[in-house]
Scaffold this motif. Structure first.
Motif, PDB file in Angstrom:
ATOM      1  N   SER A  30       0.816  -1.218   0.000  1.00 62.92           N
ATOM      2  CA  SER A  30       0.000   0.000   0.000  1.00 62.92           C
ATOM      3  C   SER A  30       0.850   1.268   0.000  1.00 62.92           C
ATOM      4  CB  SER A  30      -0.935   0.001   1.212  1.00 62.92           C
ATOM      5  OG  SER A  30      -0.210  -0.172   2.417  1.00 62.92           O
ATOM      6  N   GLY A  31       2.107   1.156   0.394  1.00 64.62           N
ATOM      7  CA  GLY A  31       2.974   2.334   0.392  1.00 64.62           C
ATOM      8  C   GLY A  31       3.781   2.490  -0.873  1.00 64.62           C
ATOM      9  N   ARG A  32       3.504   1.680  -1.875  1.00 65.41           N
ATOM     10  CA  ARG A  32       4.302   1.725  -3.091  1.00 65.41           C
ATOM     11  C   ARG A  32       4.020   3.010  -3.871  1.00 65.41           C
ATOM     12  NH1 ARG A  32       4.220  -1.996  -8.520  1.00 65.41           N
ATOM     13  NH2 ARG A  32       6.185  -1.206  -9.317  1.00 65.41           N
ATOM     14  N   ARG A  33       5.094   3.615  -4.376  1.00 64.14           N
ATOM     15  CA  ARG A  33       4.957   4.829  -5.166  1.00 64.14           C
ATOM     16  C   ARG A  33       4.860   4.489  -6.654  1.00 64.14           C
ATOM     17  NH1 ARG A  33      10.210   8.016  -3.476  1.00 64.14           N
ATOM     18  NH2 ARG A  33      11.006   5.880  -3.663  1.00 64.14           N
ATOM     19  N   GLY A  34       4.269   5.385  -7.416  1.00 60.17           N
ATOM     20  CA  GLY A  34       4.227   5.238  -8.865  1.00 60.17           C
ATOM     21  C   GLY A  34       2.979   4.596  -9.415  1.00 60.17           C
ATOM     22  N   VAL A  35       2.033   4.191  -8.562  1.00 62.73           N
ATOM     23  CA  VAL A  35       0.783   3.599  -9.064  1.00 62.73           C
ATOM     24  C   VAL A  35      -0.195   4.737  -9.345  1.00 62.73           C
ATOM     25  CG1 VAL A  35      -1.118   2.018  -8.608  1.00 62.73           C
ATOM     26  CG2 VAL A  35       1.180   1.500  -7.744  1.00 62.73           C
ATOM     27  N   ALA A  36      -0.417   5.014 -10.626  1.00 63.33           N
ATOM     28  CA  ALA A  36      -1.294   6.121 -11.015  1.00 63.33           C
ATOM     29  C   ALA A  36      -2.764   5.737 -10.940  1.00 63.33           C
ATOM     30  CB  ALA A  36      -0.954   6.580 -12.429  1.00 63.33           C
ATOM     31  N   HIS A  37      -3.076   4.463 -11.200  1.00 61.30           N
ATOM     32  CA  HIS A  37      -4.480   4.023 -11.191  1.00 61.30           C
ATOM     33  C   HIS A  37      -4.516   2.502 -11.139  1.00 61.30           C
ATOM     34  CE1 HIS A  37      -8.803   4.141 -12.064  1.00 61.30           C
ATOM     35  NE2 HIS A  37      -8.581   3.104 -12.842  1.00 61.30           N
ATOM     36  N   ALA A  38      -5.513   1.961 -10.466  1.00 67.56           N
ATOM     37  CA  ALA A  38      -5.718   0.510 -10.417  1.00 67.56           C
ATOM     38  C   ALA A  38      -7.207   0.229 -10.315  1.00 67.56           C
ATOM     39  CB  ALA A  38      -4.963  -0.117  -9.253  1.00 67.56           C
ATOM     40  N   GLU A  39      -7.673  -0.757 -11.045  1.00 64.88           N
ATOM     41  CA  GLU A  39      -9.080  -1.165 -10.964  1.00 64.88           C
ATOM     42  C   GLU A  39      -9.236  -2.561 -11.560  1.00 64.88           C
ATOM     43  OE1 GLU A  39     -12.027   0.360 -13.878  1.00 64.88           O
ATOM     44  OE2 GLU A  39     -10.414   1.706 -14.537  1.00 64.88           O
ATOM     45  N   VAL A  40     -10.354  -3.199 -11.225  1.00 65.24           N
ATOM     46  CA  VAL A  40     -10.693  -4.513 -11.764  1.00 65.24           C
ATOM     47  C   VAL A  40     -11.905  -4.347 -12.665  1.00 65.24           C
ATOM     48  CG1 VAL A  40     -11.333  -6.894 -11.261  1.00 65.24           C
ATOM     49  CG2 VAL A  40      -9.801  -5.661  -9.707  1.00 65.24           C
TER      50      VAL A  40
END
Length: 405
Positions: free
Chosen positions: A43-53
């Motif tokens: 959950s602390g990872r940087r660089g994730v601009a968007h995520a969805e299923v």
């Protein structure tokens, strides 16, 4: 310029992979793997601009819950060598903004995967400057189920036709078309091509596009994934071994399937990072030699152009002097007229040749622009690899690289 990248892999339990942990890492999520009784917290990872299923319309609502979905996949697969999911990695055009990239990925995933019955867990990553990542490296990870979604959940039987080579070919072509449509709609002239460099170069030559042909005259690079980068950063020794490949199980009646052995110790080229560095070195050497050759050709053509330009403007004075007999004046006038006609023809010929040479010079200048731009891209890529090499403290490689470059 936008670059094309489309890579696919099967997530295998035999390789020690967990679909739950992979989904958590790519989405920057906190998930619990019920099968292994482990928590994957990214959950602390940087660089994730968007995520969805994304799931097909009318399918079970719980399929859009990431933790429930991938735990269900893990529970359904009983074999220790089970195939858990398919992952697609996509390079995204840096020319687009975040919203445009999201719309591009959503449209492609909906059309090519979800519409066929797959559940797609997508994550869009942006480069993190603090980690030294390439600022143009926007990309997406898409994890796909191998079983079709239904109102009751996932089918008990995997959909084997999704594994066909023709399907992969169609997906690669469709991804190129989607990117080009998005770039064109956003007002960009950049285009991508899913074909090999060799095929693109042959097409450019057939069209007479010399600039594109010389730009494509290079060896294709190889992908250096996170595992290969980590192996290089930690300076782990490379160990290759023979590997059996081919079908493991017999389908129906008939002879047992034959397997073959790939002798990786004979064909292995060491670390992929070093292999890529050698490819870039070769591309740079080739580009430098082509630039020098084209500059010599352009210099010769400019000398010819100067010659023909002078011929096209050279003028011979032809006048009739004296007041001799009438027939003498008429003869002199006719000779002057013929001399002027010959001069006009010579000038027309010289002007035609000058135009031809000027066109060739312009074509060579455009080719040189393409070659220099391509070489600059190679050098920028090499500087990035040198940064990775510095991270693993390989000073002797850097010194050797500077001497060769």
């Amino acid at each position: 310029m936008a670059s094309y990248h489309f890579a696919a892999q099967i997530v295998k339990r035999s390789a020690g992979r967990s679909a739950v942990a992979m989904a958590a890492y790519r989405a920057g999520d906190h998930l619990t793997d019920a099968r292994n009784e482990r928590v994957a917290d990214y959950s602390g990872r940087r660089g994730v601009a968007h995520a969805e299923v994304m799931a097909p319309e009318g399918s079970a609502p719980w399929l859009t819950d990431r933790q429930t979905l991938w735990n269900a996949v893990e529970h359904m697969e009983k074999r220790k060598d089970a195939q858990l999911a398919r992952e697609i990695n996509l390079a995204l055009p840096h020319e687009l903004n975040d919203q445009q990239r999201l719309e591009l990925v959503r449209a492609f995933v909906a059309e090519q995967f979800v519409a066929r019955g797959m559940v797609a867990d997508l994550a869009i990553h942006r480069p993190v400057a603090e980690k030294g990542e390439n600022p143009l490296n926007h990309h997406a990870h898409i994890m796909l189920t191998l079983r079709q979604a239904t109102p009751a959940g996932l089918r008990a039987v995997k959909t084997r036709e999704w594994n066909a080579d023709s399907m992969m070919v169609a997906w690669r072509a469709a991804w190129a078309a989607h990117q080009n449509d998005a770039l064109r709609a956003a007002g960009h002239r950049a285009v991508v091509d899913h074909r090999s460099l060799k095929a693109q170069q042959a097409d450019a030559r057939e069209r007479g596009d010399r600039q594109a042909a010389v730009r494509l005259a290079r060896a294709p690079e190889i992908h250096v994934g996170p595992r290969a980068r980590q192996a290089a950063l930690r300076d782990r020794p490379v160990r290759s071994r023979p590997v059996e490949v081919g079908p493991r199980r017999q389908r129906g009646e008939g002879p047992l399937p034959s397997r073959r052995v790939v002798e990786y110790p004979r064909i292995d080229r060491g670390r992929r990072l070093d292999w890529l560095s050698e490819l870039l070195l070769g591309n740079n050497t080739r580009a430098r030699a082509d630039i020098e050759k084209y500059e010599r050709q352009a210099a010769r053509l400019r000398r010819k152009l100067d010659h023909w330009d002078r011929q096209a403007t050279f003028h011979i004075e032809g006048t009739v002097k004296g007041a001799g007999f009438r027939w003498q004046r008429a003869k002199a006038a006719e000779e002057a007229r013929r001399a002027r006609e010959r001069e006009r023809q010579r000038q027309a010929h010289a002007a035609k040749r000058a135009a031809q040479v000027r066109s060739l010079v312009r074509e060579l200048e455009l080719a040189l622009v393409a070659l220099r731009g391509g070489r600059e891209a190679v050098l920028a890529r090499k500087r990035q690899l040198d940064g990775w090499a510095r991270s693993r403290g390989r000073s002797h490689d850097r010194q050797d690289s500077r001497q060769r470059w």
